[in-house]
Design a protein around this motif. Sequence first.
Motif: not given
Length: 946
Positions: A771-787
């Motif tokens: 879950m963490n990897g997909a949400f914010g723990g990888s380059f293409t995660s939701r948080l990184n792709m957004n901000l």
Amino acid sequence: MRKPLAFLAATVAFACGGVAAHAAGSDAIDIPFTRFTLPNGLTVVVSEDHKAPVVAVSVWYHVGSADEPAGKTGFAHLFEHLMFQGSENHKDEFFRPFELAGATDQNGTTWFDRTNYYETVPTTALDMTLWMESDRMGHLLGAIGQAELDEQRGVVQNEKRQGENQPYGRVDERVAANAFPANHPYHHDTIGSMKDLDAASLADVRQWFQAWYGAANVTVALVGDITPEVAKEKMLKYFGDIPAGPPVPRQQPWVAPRTESTRDTMTDRVAQTRIVREWNVPGLADADAVLLDLAADVLGGGKTSRLYERLVYKDKLVDDVSVSVQAFALASMLQLSADVKNGVDPAKVEAAIADEWKKFLEHGPTADELERVRTDNRAHFIRALEKVNSKASVLAEGQVYRDDPAAYKQDLARMDAATPASVLAAAKKWIARGDYTLTITPAAKDDTSEPADEMEKPGRPALAGRPEAKLPAEPAHAYTTTPSSIDRSKGVPAVATFPDLGFPKLERGKLRNGIDVVLAQRHAIPVVQVQMLFDAGYASDQGRKLGTSAFTMAMLDEGTAELDSLEIARRAERLGAIIGAGSGLDSSNASLNALASQLEPSLKLFADVVRNAAFRDADIARIRGQWLARIAQEKTQPTSLALRSLPPLIYGAGHAYAIPFTGSGTEASISSLDAADLRAWVRDFIRPDNVTILVAGDTTLDAVIAKLDAVFGDWKAADTPVPKKNIAHVDAPKQPRLFLLDKPGASQSLILAGVVAPSTKAKNNLEIRTMNGAFGGSFTSRLNMNLREAKHWAYGAGSLLSNAIGQRPFLMYAPVQTDKTAESVAEILREAKELVGTRPLTHEEIDKIKVGDVRSLPGEYQTTGSVLAAITSMKLYDRPDDYVQTLKARIEAQTDEAVQAAAREVVRPDALTWVVVGDLARIEASLRKLELGAVEVIDADGRKVR
């Protein structure tokens, strides 16, 4: 920025057979390679290393910031970012196929003289990797438009802000501008100026690509599970049709040394005065470069160096001092840095430095000093025999800068041939005069001004005599392209199969006093790593003075009953051993990294350190001063400041984890620590009935048990029991809270939001991790792709989970530009709410992390250190001996529903504790309007200000 020998020591990973690895001397170190050139001029260097089913791909373009024309500073680095935006036949994030393939060690970097892109991939993913690298090399411009340029311009500018928002973050820019004349290629730093970045246009992008990114200006190093025959076939297939590009002019060496000393000052929001001194010295190919590197090590290369012994131990004028060489192609920089103790006159520090410098320039190094430095370098070479990506970098660097992948051998030979006289001669020639001194002093507490974006002073003026750039010699045969059979319209080649993980079977034994020993044999290099894992850690500070655990472990190698701190360090250097000790949240450890041939004497020294710490008052006072300076520095660094503040807020007063997660404690607690406190903690926790010894490396169970028994087998525990740590359960707050820390003039705000999550030992730990990897723990995660990618308000954003035996913190973070602080908080909160509500993780998002985790396993465990880290996790979190071998099946067995449930369990938007560090004069009002919950302004110690 790395010095010649230190760069090799840190990065060389030699393909070693038993003879080469065990032979004495630098002449035994070898990286077998094959070099060939494609018809279009692209150079390929191949080195076989079949210990793991992975291949390192390292692509080096011979262009960097030194090649930027006036008014285009920062463009080489900006272009590097654009190369990750996708290409004509893959119009998506460059990282995405690599995440699915399990790539490790992937990134791109730009420096004065080169731009490189690299990744380590499973052998079966090599075709995909070469397709991707060749598509952006030969098919880029059609995928880059104004939107892509604007996006990466914003990302780079936030990278610049993030660097400048750190303590001393503007020093390198000032030093470069004053080290080199205004017309020198190194006068400006690589990231460039805001003004020039703003001015970059699509026309600049096209010109840069066409001028510098032709095949004949490229070296590709392939290292790992590959043969030269396979490399030739695949490189021609994927890269052969790319045009050579125009001839590229090469900048020529220009040291531009100063004949007179110059001085400068600047203020910064730092905790103490720092003195930086720099000399221009020859580039990395010059025969004097290695000699100057040795001189730097003797003068300030570590604890046993002359300046450290004089300024830290004897005169007690500084908290730290170092000397190193930053090596580049055209010229290098020998640089001294000294952190002045608060209350000490910097003039006294400079006088002591001048005295030691004078002595060195009169007599040079002693034979013992020189041999210890050489031994230390050789030991680092041997330790670096494992990682294929590092080996690829060394081969590529040699080819790009010196037309010789084996150029490192010349440096090693120069090191072996060095004498005290030759080192002294080089020092007299280059560092006897002509330094630039910069003194950085703390800004006044009431100074709320924002530092200027660009240099306030122009730096060193232009000089006559800059050599003209030269075109390379004409090739023996005209470059030609080779027609390709690849139909790129079909997209990225699929990776259908993946190699299995190889991980050593664990072996177990006991010492005669009952200490458990766990061994993983690894015979790739002649090194043995030993870790003594104690059940202690920061959590053991509960009921004691905060920082006791970390401070005590740091004191272990500062003196024993018979040896003082410097003698311990000297003996370790002579053995080529590395001895260390430290603490984490739940455990403390003492570690030894030893050459297999020197394991017995290294263990004897190691055991003396672990068992017989003296805790002399003078040593405690010295380390206390450094420790307090470290805490003061933490309070000026945004991330450290937030990590000091947030844990006490989310765990609550009295909890074992309600401490600064830096482990450094507080000024009050460290100031009051004494020898009795340290001895009491050692009695309670550093004992044979509270330790497991973990070993990985070039040994056998019987052999290592015998050697360990000789030094630890008679160790007896105290009569008192080991104290029980009380890691209590914490309930999440019933509503969100917002805490603000003021950093006047900051160009960025650091956003951190946290909540307690289940222990690393939880049954659904893998689902939480996915879950963490997909949400914010990888380059293409939701948080990184957004901000980062969509908004380009941050250089990077994400989420993380710190491992813990008790409830661990789940953190979301983003360093963002000041004028987008409130908007960024709102976006993070929206993403969190959607994750557990209207937009749960999709099958595709979950599967991406799962397959990436499985496929990266062969690359994750290349080194002895990574194997030892895995064993440590097994011990800490009660995992079975076959945990790594069975990890693939357990990762694959995760269901989408279980991962989505983990998100709802962990990510609780209505219970978040927010900490924002930034310029409150500019961000407070907009943050309050978000109405996140109760708002408090706190100071660096977590005390309420208002």
